[in-house]
Design an enzyme around this catalytic site. Structure first.
Site, PDB file in Angstrom:
ATOM      1  N   ARG A 104     -47.577   2.016  29.185  1.00  0.00           N
ATOM      2  CA  ARG A 104     -47.277   1.108  28.076  1.00  0.00           C
ATOM      3  C   ARG A 104     -46.533   1.860  26.977  1.00  0.00           C
ATOM      4  O   ARG A 104     -46.373   3.072  27.056  1.00  0.00           O
ATOM      5  CB  ARG A 104     -48.546   0.452  27.542  1.00  0.00           C
ATOM      6  CG  ARG A 104     -49.541   1.447  26.972  1.00  0.00           C
ATOM      7  CD  ARG A 104     -50.780   0.744  26.429  1.00  0.00           C
ATOM      8  NE  ARG A 104     -51.825   1.719  26.135  1.00  0.00           N
ATOM      9  CZ  ARG A 104     -53.023   1.410  25.686  1.00  0.00           C
ATOM     10  NH1 ARG A 104     -53.349   0.159  25.461  1.00  0.00           N
ATOM     11  NH2 ARG A 104     -53.924   2.348  25.445  1.00  0.00           N
ATOM     12  N   CYS A 108     -38.275   2.455  22.375  1.00  0.00           N
ATOM     13  CA  CYS A 108     -37.889   3.217  21.190  1.00  0.00           C
ATOM     14  C   CYS A 108     -37.727   2.222  20.041  1.00  0.00           C
ATOM     15  O   CYS A 108     -37.036   1.206  20.185  1.00  0.00           O
ATOM     16  CB  CYS A 108     -36.574   3.940  21.477  1.00  0.00           C
ATOM     17  SG  CYS A 108     -35.889   4.745  20.021  1.00  0.00           S
ATOM     18  N   ASN A 142     -49.267  -3.504  19.423  1.00  0.00           N
ATOM     19  CA  ASN A 142     -50.591  -2.894  19.576  1.00  0.00           C
ATOM     20  C   ASN A 142     -50.500  -1.400  19.276  1.00  0.00           C
ATOM     21  O   ASN A 142     -49.683  -0.698  19.865  1.00  0.00           O
ATOM     22  CB  ASN A 142     -51.116  -3.066  21.001  1.00  0.00           C
ATOM     23  CG  ASN A 142     -52.559  -2.614  21.141  1.00  0.00           C
ATOM     24  OD1 ASN A 142     -53.476  -3.318  20.724  1.00  0.00           O
ATOM     25  ND2 ASN A 142     -52.771  -1.432  21.699  1.00  0.00           N
ATOM     26  N   GLU A 143     -51.291  -0.931  18.329  1.00  0.00           N
ATOM     27  CA  GLU A 143     -51.370   0.504  18.013  1.00  0.00           C
ATOM     28  C   GLU A 143     -50.013   1.184  17.999  1.00  0.00           C
ATOM     29  O   GLU A 143     -49.689   1.985  18.893  1.00  0.00           O
ATOM     30  CB  GLU A 143     -52.306   1.215  18.992  1.00  0.00           C
ATOM     31  CG  GLU A 143     -53.762   0.861  18.802  1.00  0.00           C
ATOM     32  CD  GLU A 143     -54.715   1.822  19.533  1.00  0.00           C
ATOM     33  OE1 GLU A 143     -54.280   2.536  20.442  1.00  0.00           O
ATOM     34  OE2 GLU A 143     -55.904   1.837  19.170  1.00  0.00           O
ATOM     35  N   GLU A 315     -60.964  -2.925  17.330  1.00  0.00           N
ATOM     36  CA  GLU A 315     -61.547  -2.461  18.587  1.00  0.00           C
ATOM     37  C   GLU A 315     -62.692  -1.505  18.243  1.00  0.00           C
ATOM     38  O   GLU A 315     -62.479  -0.516  17.548  1.00  0.00           O
ATOM     39  CB  GLU A 315     -60.498  -1.713  19.432  1.00  0.00           C
ATOM     40  CG  GLU A 315     -59.308  -2.577  19.809  1.00  0.00           C
ATOM     41  CD  GLU A 315     -58.253  -1.838  20.639  1.00  0.00           C
ATOM     42  OE1 GLU A 315     -58.528  -0.709  21.100  1.00  0.00           O
ATOM     43  OE2 GLU A 315     -57.162  -2.382  20.796  1.00  0.00           O
ATOM     44  N   TRP A 323     -60.760   7.941  27.976  1.00  0.00           N
ATOM     45  CA  TRP A 323     -59.559   8.719  27.682  1.00  0.00           C
ATOM     46  C   TRP A 323     -59.796  10.074  27.033  1.00  0.00           C
ATOM     47  O   TRP A 323     -58.852  10.831  26.825  1.00  0.00           O
ATOM     48  CB  TRP A 323     -58.589   7.903  26.823  1.00  0.00           C
ATOM     49  CG  TRP A 323     -59.240   7.200  25.658  1.00  0.00           C
ATOM     50  CD1 TRP A 323     -59.639   5.888  25.631  1.00  0.00           C
ATOM     51  CD2 TRP A 323     -59.578   7.750  24.377  1.00  0.00           C
ATOM     52  NE1 TRP A 323     -60.205   5.585  24.408  1.00  0.00           N
ATOM     53  CE2 TRP A 323     -60.171   6.707  23.618  1.00  0.00           C
ATOM     54  CE3 TRP A 323     -59.447   9.008  23.784  1.00  0.00           C
ATOM     55  CZ2 TRP A 323     -60.624   6.889  22.307  1.00  0.00           C
ATOM     56  CZ3 TRP A 323     -59.891   9.195  22.485  1.00  0.00           C
ATOM     57  CH2 TRP A 323     -60.479   8.139  21.767  1.00  0.00           C
ATOM     58  N   GLU A 363     -57.868   1.736  32.920  1.00  0.00           N
ATOM     59  CA  GLU A 363     -59.079   1.777  32.089  1.00  0.00           C
ATOM     60  C   GLU A 363     -60.332   1.310  32.824  1.00  0.00           C
ATOM     61  O   GLU A 363     -61.299   0.858  32.204  1.00  0.00           O
ATOM     62  CB  GLU A 363     -58.836   0.987  30.794  1.00  0.00           C
ATOM     63  CG  GLU A 363     -57.788   1.694  29.927  1.00  0.00           C
ATOM     64  CD  GLU A 363     -57.464   0.978  28.629  1.00  0.00           C
ATOM     65  OE1 GLU A 363     -57.887  -0.177  28.463  1.00  0.00           O
ATOM     66  OE2 GLU A 363     -56.764   1.591  27.798  1.00  0.00           O
ATOM     67  N   GLN A 364     -60.353   1.453  34.159  1.00  0.00           N
ATOM     68  CA  GLN A 364     -61.524   0.979  34.903  1.00  0.00           C
ATOM     69  C   GLN A 364     -62.795   1.751  34.568  1.00  0.00           C
ATOM     70  O   GLN A 364     -63.897   1.277  34.816  1.00  0.00           O
ATOM     71  CB  GLN A 364     -61.262   0.987  36.409  1.00  0.00           C
ATOM     72  CG  GLN A 364     -60.805   2.304  36.954  1.00  0.00           C
ATOM     73  CD  GLN A 364     -60.441   2.186  38.428  1.00  0.00           C
ATOM     74  OE1 GLN A 364     -61.307   2.290  39.271  1.00  0.00           O
ATOM     75  NE2 GLN A 364     -59.179   1.950  38.728  1.00  0.00           N
ATOM     76  N   MET A 365     -62.671   2.960  33.982  1.00  0.00           N
ATOM     77  CA  MET A 365     -63.872   3.713  33.603  1.00  0.00           C
ATOM     78  C   MET A 365     -64.284   3.465  32.140  1.00  0.00           C
ATOM     79  O   MET A 365     -65.163   4.145  31.616  1.00  0.00           O
ATOM     80  CB  MET A 365     -63.642   5.220  33.817  1.00  0.00           C
ATOM     81  CG  MET A 365     -63.274   5.613  35.235  1.00  0.00           C
ATOM     82  SD  MET A 365     -64.526   5.122  36.435  1.00  0.00           S
ATOM     83  CE  MET A 365     -65.807   6.322  36.057  1.00  0.00           C
ATOM     84  N   HIS A 366     -63.625   2.539  31.476  1.00  0.00           N
ATOM     85  CA  HIS A 366     -63.908   2.248  30.060  1.00  0.00           C
ATOM     86  C   HIS A 366     -64.931   1.118  29.967  1.00  0.00           C
ATOM     87  O   HIS A 366     -64.719   0.027  30.489  1.00  0.00           O
ATOM     88  CB  HIS A 366     -62.604   1.825  29.378  1.00  0.00           C
ATOM     89  CG  HIS A 366     -62.665   1.774  27.887  1.00  0.00           C
ATOM     90  ND1 HIS A 366     -63.500   0.920  27.194  1.00  0.00           N
ATOM     91  CD2 HIS A 366     -61.988   2.468  26.947  1.00  0.00           C
ATOM     92  CE1 HIS A 366     -63.317   1.101  25.896  1.00  0.00           C
ATOM     93  NE2 HIS A 366     -62.413   2.032  25.722  1.00  0.00           N
TER      94      HIS A 366
END
Ligand code: GAL
Length: 645
Positions: A104, A108, A142-143, A315, A323, A363-366
């Site tokens: 993601r 620029c 986003n961020e 969030e 991460w 992000e499956q481990m989040h």
């Protein structure tokens, strides 16, 4: 009353569970949901072909369940077809490598045709959903800057920078003079000769770097404004929000916030503890809690961003993240504690990331509030407890102003361009001073250097290398204790040494001159009474006696009336003593809190938070009052609240 919410991705789940999801959100005590911010490939699967039906249905289902919706523009994740149609839209890193598709933020900020695409998708979304009564707010992108994406060295950025320089300097001779380009024959004959400051043989001119950072920040400001200007007229009355990050200074958040209604941020206390500068001892001690000042620091920073002081947590970490180098689970109680602490700092919303843990992709481990199998995860139970606590506490007032801490993004860029010692890191300097204030039980507002100072009882300026004469004038009108830290007033706006030497214009308020500076490598220490000076020490010429001096007689703290100057990196015992003295002079209550305990006042409510693993007896640390939440023996990861009186 503070609301609770979550981040939800209907496009990740079969449609037949959306209704149940929405119902369960409401049962958990959530009332807001953020959706849409990464869904471009589902909204517009191929150029110009919009598929709104699924999103229409998702919005309707959430709204029918009673949820208010924050809709994100999907510009952080341009789809493959778009990137392939303009491969030069990606950012280019300092080594000259283009950033590729496959995660993601592959764009620029300076690429004008990409901005056109953002205009197109934002307009399409605003026209479809702008007046939908379920939409209460928009999140832009986003961020900004996540994954190191603010400063780009692309062709588009080069062209943008040249235009920016021409606007700023008008004539290239002015640029040559401002940067001191006679040095090493770096002079230019036209703006078109100026490149971004990367891949030079040795370090580039710091004035060149600082202007590049200013330019990069301005690009974020105009990128964000482009979206806000489309959304506002098409979605009247809705809040404009962006979700900022933690410990992040790559662009000027104060300036971006001028176009927003609410500054939100993404709070991951355990990930931040692991990824930032904290010592191994702190990382172990707070591994399941986060350092006691990490979340609060950002609450107080982002509250200072929008003119009305409105802010939220978009969030909130609900369990282990994916991460950081290591990703432990929070101690039981911490998700509730973080939630209530945001409330104690005045948040409008705490929204958990994410509703359900994704079984696929990056992000499956989040963790989420739910497990991938839809059972409630520990974070989900604590969110429900926090919802009950919020109901119990009811309406809370606002806090009177106490300590203002001045924070400058430009200062961070300047010290990165020329640290003069690896360990001189601006954000850390600010954080250490902030922590010292919190350990004394003080409420802190972190504000921009040009923000109003009225009604503050005490002011702390950790460092402001470019000190504007107007700030000095405003300070001269005030009669409250003020402390300026090292390197304040040391540089002109063009990044040169002040003609009168540091602290430059501050010499009008305190007659002293910094005649020499030194950075100290780890292991070096200059001895003071009950402290060691590390990292940075200045030699000061003045007729003033010193308030604090090293064993060899060199002064470290000087004062003139209510103005103090600190001529070193702040040693913890020294800075706490100085702040305690300032606070007492300002008539504020000063505490000596145990290491793991923090307190905060909001309206007539006092909160206490135990970041330790042992119980703490609160009785010594609370003024008289009636507990309305928790006990005076405050458990590990526990929260207490009482009304004064
Ligand atoms: C944030 C980001 C989210 C998600 C989250 C994971 O930085 O905005 O999309 O990636 O981190 O912790």
């Amino acid at each position: 009353m503070m609301k609770l919410g979550c981040c939800y991705y209907p496009e990740h789940w079969p449609e037949d569970i959306w209704t149940e999801d929405a119902k369960r959100m409401v049962q958990m005590g959530l009332s807001q949901v953020r959706i849409g911010e990464f869904a471009w490939s589902r909204i517009e699967p191929s150029p110009g072909q919009f598929e709104w039906d699924w999103l229409d249905r998702a919005i309707a289902i959430l709204a029918d369940a009673g949820m208010e919706i924050i809709l994100g523009t999907p510009t952080a994740t341009p789809p493959k077809w778009l990137v392939d149609s303009m491969p030069d839209m990606v950012a280019v890193d300092e080594q000259g490598n283009p950033r590729k598709f496959g995660s993601r933020r592959h764009y620029c900020f300076s690429h004008q045709p990409y901005r056109e695409q953002c205009r197109r998708i934002t307009t399409a979304m605003a026209e479809r959903y702008g007046e939908n009564p379920a939409i209460v707010a928009w999140q832009t992108d986003n961020e900004y800057g996540c994954h190191d994406t603010i400063v780009s060295y692309s062709e588009a950025a080069k062209i943008g920078f040249r235009r920016w320089l021409a606007d700023k300097y008008d004539h290239v001779d002015a640029l040559n003079t401002a940067w001191g380009n006679v040095f090493w024959s770096m002079e230019y004959r036209s703006f078109d000769e100026v490149d971004p400051p990367n891949l030079t043989v040795t370090e580039p001119n710091p004035a060149h770097v600082l202007d590049y950072r200013r330019f990069a920040s301005d690009e974020v400001v105009s990128f964000n404004k482009l979206q806000v200007d489309i959304l506002r007229p098409r979605s009247p009355g809705r809040d404009m929000i962006h979700n900022y990050m933690g410990f992040f200074t790559e662009f000027d958040h104060h300036t971006v916030a001028k176009d927003l209604d609410v500054a939100s941020w993404d709070s991951y206390p355990l990930g931040f503890l692991e990824q930032f500068w904290f010592s191994d001892e702190e990382k172990l001690r707070y591994t399941r809690q986060g350092h006691p000042d990490i979340a609060a620091f950002h609450h107080d920073l982002y509250r200072g961003c929008c003119a009305g002081g409105r802010w939220s947590v978009m969030e909130q970490q609900p369990g282990p993240v994916n991460w950081a180098r290591y990703n432990p689970a929070p101690l039981d109680g911490m998700v509730r504690l973080w939630t209530l602490e945001a409330m104690a700092h005045g948040a409008e919303l705490v929204s958990y990331f994410r509703w359900r843990q994704a079984p696929f992709a990056q992000e499956q481990m989040h963790a989420g509030l739910l497990r991938p199998d839809s059972e409630v995860a520990p974070g989900g139970d604590e969110a429900a407890m926090a919802a009950a606590d919020i109901q119990q506490l009811g309406q809370i007032g606002e806090t009177a102003k106490s300590v203002a801490l001045l924070f400058s993004y430009e200062a961070a860029w300047l010290f990165e361009a020329q640290p003069q010692g690896q360990s001189f890191r601006y954000l850390e300097l600010v954080f250490e001073m902030y922590s010292a204030l919190r350990e004394l039980g003080l409420n802190v507002d972190i504000i921009a250097p040009d923000a109003p100072l009225d009604d503050y009882k005490m002011i702390v300026v950790p460092s402001l290398p470019i000190l504007s004469p107007s700030l000095v004038e405003r300070m001269a009108q005030m009669n409250v204790p003020v402390l300026f830290g090292p390197r304040t007033g040391s540089k002109t706006a063009d990044f040169a040494i002040e003609a009168d030497l540091a602290p430059g214009p501050l010499q009008q308020l305190i007659p002293l001159k910094v005649s020499r500076v030194e950075s100290l490598r780890p292991g070096m220490a200059e001895k003071g009474a009950d402290y060691d000076v590390t990292r940075w020490i200045e030699t000061v010429e003045t007729d003033l006696p010193s308030d604090e001096a090293l064993e060899d007689g060199r002064g470290v703290v000087f004062s003139n009336g209510s103005v103090r100057y600190l001529a070193s990196w702040p040693p913890a015992p020294l800075i706490k003593r100085v702040f305690a003295d300032m606070g007492k002079k300002a008539g504020m209550a000063i505490y000596d809190l145990p290491r793991d305990l923090r307190i905060r006042q909001l309206g007539d409510l006092h909160f206490a938070f135990n970041y330790g693993t042992e119980d703490i007896d609160l009785t010594d640390h609370m003024q008289s009052g009636k507990l309305i939440l928790g006990d005076s023996l405050i458990k590990s990861a526990g929260v207490a609240a009482w009304k004064a009186g």
